[in-house]
Enzyme design. Structure first.
Site, PDB file in Angstrom:
ATOM      1  N   ASP A 154      -9.368   1.731  -6.979  1.00 43.90           N
ATOM      2  CA  ASP A 154      -8.821   0.463  -7.438  1.00 43.90           C
ATOM      3  C   ASP A 154      -9.558  -0.744  -6.857  1.00 43.90           C
ATOM      4  OD1 ASP A 154      -6.962  -1.289  -8.633  1.00 43.90           O
ATOM      5  OD2 ASP A 154      -5.670  -1.237  -6.867  1.00 43.90           O
ATOM      6  N   GLU A 394      -6.577   8.400   0.217  1.00 48.31           N
ATOM      7  CA  GLU A 394      -5.869   8.999  -0.914  1.00 48.31           C
ATOM      8  C   GLU A 394      -6.683  10.032  -1.666  1.00 48.31           C
ATOM      9  OE1 GLU A 394      -3.923   6.059  -3.319  1.00 48.31           O
ATOM     10  OE2 GLU A 394      -2.631   5.485  -1.655  1.00 48.31           O
ATOM     11  N   ASN A 443       0.155   5.764   2.707  1.00 48.48           N
ATOM     12  CA  ASN A 443       0.255   4.573   1.858  1.00 48.48           C
ATOM     13  C   ASN A 443       1.508   4.730   1.007  1.00 48.48           C
ATOM     14  OD1 ASN A 443      -2.268   3.989   2.849  1.00 48.48           O
ATOM     15  ND2 ASN A 443      -3.367   4.587   0.992  1.00 48.48           N
ATOM     16  N   TYR A 445       4.454   2.974  -1.807  1.00 57.01           N
ATOM     17  CA  TYR A 445       4.798   1.907  -2.756  1.00 57.01           C
ATOM     18  C   TYR A 445       6.155   2.143  -3.414  1.00 57.01           C
ATOM     19  CZ  TYR A 445       0.042   0.300  -2.029  1.00 57.01           C
ATOM     20  OH  TYR A 445      -1.109  -0.183  -1.453  1.00 57.01           O
ATOM     21  N   TYR A 449       5.563   1.058  -7.534  1.00 55.23           N
ATOM     22  CA  TYR A 449       5.190   2.010  -8.588  1.00 55.23           C
ATOM     23  C   TYR A 449       6.346   2.954  -8.911  1.00 55.23           C
ATOM     24  CZ  TYR A 449       0.410   0.439  -7.864  1.00 55.23           C
ATOM     25  OH  TYR A 449      -0.711  -0.330  -7.772  1.00 55.23           O
ATOM     26  N   GLU A 481      -0.586   1.392   4.106  1.00 57.21           N
ATOM     27  CA  GLU A 481      -0.565   0.457   2.962  1.00 57.21           C
ATOM     28  C   GLU A 481       0.865   0.319   2.484  1.00 57.21           C
ATOM     29  OE1 GLU A 481      -3.004   1.291  -0.481  1.00 57.21           O
ATOM     30  OE2 GLU A 481      -4.758   1.729   0.753  1.00 57.21           O
ATOM     31  N   TRP A 526      -0.860  -4.049   2.467  1.00 58.70           N
ATOM     32  CA  TRP A 526      -1.856  -4.070   1.410  1.00 58.70           C
ATOM     33  C   TRP A 526      -1.652  -5.295   0.570  1.00 58.70           C
ATOM     34  CZ3 TRP A 526      -6.212  -1.633   1.101  1.00 58.70           C
ATOM     35  CH2 TRP A 526      -6.921  -1.638  -0.114  1.00 58.70           C
TER      36      TRP A 526
END
Ligand code: GCB
Length: 570
Positions: A154, A394, A443, A445, A449, A481, A526
């Site tokens: 990304d 990752e 990491n 999210y 997500y 992250e 992040w």
């Protein structure tokens, strides 16, 4: 690998500036012998990515050609001469006066060539750069969602000569490399120094250590190619994040009363180790507060821009950060020098993001990652700021990845026994490589997500996952992250995804979870700044908006919240 220096015995010239440049749209350059020089060029700035410098061809990833003419500097006749590239993304081929000098793969590490026998008075240097994406490159081509260019990661695949190109001269008989490992016994600082030299058996290595009222001088006879020596500093000033004390170590090589060579480097005396669920710097637990970041700026792309480096450090100091990870590739050598000087703790990551372990590429992935580990440690081993090596970000872990990472882990430990090793992961408890890693980086999210918009539920998921991971491995965990896409100036009450309020609330709540777990040793948001990505429906305008600062380094609301949290709580 020593960075070039200027003194009585060593010189360098920096070839940065405007070079000739030509896109090779149909890949004709090699057939047409552009390696001996080409016409129809346009000027380009070096170092910098080519992508945003022109009105056209932004997404053309190569091949493209660079050339520059330079004269051999006066007084370099009896010297060894090297050509050194700080970073070229992704593949480069180099010709000097029409003759092939070398080929290098990998975008973010330094490489150099001995050109002593090739250099003449007036020289033509030609570089072909190929940044095209391929599945067997590291990092690789690929996609989970449609994107353009098709990166399996990304960030935008900027191409070009990204860091300075130096031409440097060293004595024929002299120092090739220096490795310094420091240890501590109560107030005593111990420096174990290895000097690798060329053809100077019988010469004297004269070591001088200066700093903080200390002046230590010791002489050693060089008896082998790699000579070991030790210096001990009484009442040493140790290096740490609040007091980045640096001594200056100078090695002079003396033969028959004449000095042949001299090299100076900064040394920070410190130790780093994992004990139980803590990370100890000089024997004391540390907690990392900081960021993932990108070498990314409008127009210059991934190119080296000293003022941006200074600005980023200044913003990190302002906000109360003490550390960062070199996401997702090694940063410039100048960035690392400043980390030593300013007292930042760095997780140093090889450019291994988006590894797939697919059957047809796994051997190449292993070979390239091993090469990157060698290159990174050779480059960064003497930085006190580097507290950990990261072997990947990752990876798409599978059954094959455990053995893959065990090999890389053993390789890394074999070269550097002193630093902990991590892998930055998205698989959580399913990541088998966590069995042998020293520190676990994850990491996460939740609330972005997955579980979009539900910060409370997200924190619950994060908390449960961390506990499970710790129960399984009993190792320190870093939340490496976490963050949300945030459009600067977009507000909502109650908070909603993409608003500045949502980012601020999300970060604050995640930090609360981290602080409630004694085994969590760090929180890296992040990202420090918004950064350029490929185009796709999840990246408005080809930008990842998870920055706490905008791409031009203006604070979003979360920056002020973080500053409060980080300046007040240690
Ligand atoms: C990640 C990646 C990072 C991405 C980030 C995101 O987990 O490590 O490269 O930019 O997520 O914003 O999705």
């Amino acid at each position: 690998m020593l960075y070039p220096q200027r003194n009585q015995y060593r010189q360098f010239i920096d070839l940065s500036g405007f070079w000739d440049f030509r896109f090779d749209i149909n890949n004709d350059g090699l057939k047409e012998n552009w390696q001996s020089g080409f016409d129809k060029s346009q000027p380009i700035a070096v170092p910098a990515s080519w992508n945003d410098q022109f009105a056209a061809n932004r997404d053309f990833l190569g091949p493209a050609w660079y050339q520059i003419r330079f004269e051999k500097p006066w007084g370099w006749d009896n010297k060894k001469i090297f050509l050194r590239f700080g970073s070229v993304n992704y593949i480069s081929d180099v010709w000097l006066n029409g003759e092939l000098v070398g080929h290098h793969e990998g975008g973010h590490l330094a490489f150099e060539y001995d050109v002593s026998g090739m250099i003449i008075n007036e020289n033509l240097l030609v570089v072909r750069v190929d940044g095209r994406l391929e599945k067997d490159h590291v990092p690789p081509k690929g996609r989970t969602l449609e994107n353009y260019p098709e990166t399996n990661y990304d960030f935008y695949p900027f191409c070009g000569i990204h860091r300075p190109v130096l031409l440097y001269a060293v004595p024929n008989e002299g120092i090739k490399d220096i490795t310094v490992i420091t240890s501590i016994k109560k107030t005593l600082g111990i420096l174990d120094i290895n000097i690798e030299s060329s053809r100077i058996i019988g010469a004297i290595a004269h070591c001088t250590l200066k700093g903080f009222e200390t002046l230590l001088i010791k002489e050693y006879k060089i008896e082998q190619e790699v000579q070991e020596m030790t210096l001990e500093v009484n009442n040493a000033r140790f290096w740490d994040k609040n007091n980045p004390n640096l001594y200056s170590l100078t090695i002079d090589i003396i033969k028959n009363d004449a000095t042949l060579d001299s090299y100076s480097l900064n040394v920070g005396i410190r130790t780093i180790e994992v004990k139980g669920d803590k990370l100890l710097l000089n024997g004391k637990p540390i907690y990392l507060k900081g960021f993932g970041r990108h070498e990314d700026f409008p127009i210059t792309g991934r190119g080296y821009v000293p003022a941006v480096i200074i600005k980023d450090y200044s913003l990190m100091e302002w906000i109360g950060a003490n550390s960062f990870r070199t996401t997702h590739y090694p940063y410039s050598e100048q960035m690392m020098d400043l980390a030593d000087q300013l007292g930042f703790l760095v997780i140093d990551e090889i450019p291994a993001v988006g590894l797939t372990f697919n059957r047809d590429v796994i051997e190449r992935e292993l070979k390239l990652c091993s090469q990157y580990i060698h290159e990174l440690i050779a480059r960064d081993k003497n930085h006190p700021s580097v507290i950990m090596w990261s072997l990947a970000n990752e990876p798409h872990s599978s059954v094959k990845s455990k053995e893959f990472f065990k090999k890389l882990y053993d390789l890394t430990k074999g070269i550097d026994k002193t630093r902990p090793i991590t892998i930055v992961n998205m698989m959580g408890v399913r990541e088998k490589a966590f069995e042998f890693c020293d520190v676990l980086c994850i990491n996460r999210y939740y609330g972005w997500y997955v579980q979009p918009g539900k910060i409370e539920d997200a924190c619950q998921s994060l908390s449960e996952e961390m506990d499970k991971l710790y129960e399984r491995h009993h190792k320190p965990i870093i939340l490496s992250e976490f963050g949300t896409g945030t459009i600067p100036g977009w507000h909502s009450q109650p908070s909603e995804m993409f608003s500045e309020e949502y980012q601020a609330e999300f970060i604050e709540k995640y930090i609360e979870v981290c602080r409630s777990k004694p085994y969590v040793i760090g929180e890296h948001v992040w990202n420090l700044c918004d950064f350029k990505t490929s185009q796709g429906i999840t990246r408005m305008g080809g930008i990842n908006y998870k920055g706490v600062f905008t791409r031009d380094r203006r604070p979003k609301m979360a920056a002020h919240i973080l500053r409060k949290l980080w300046k007040e709580k240690t």
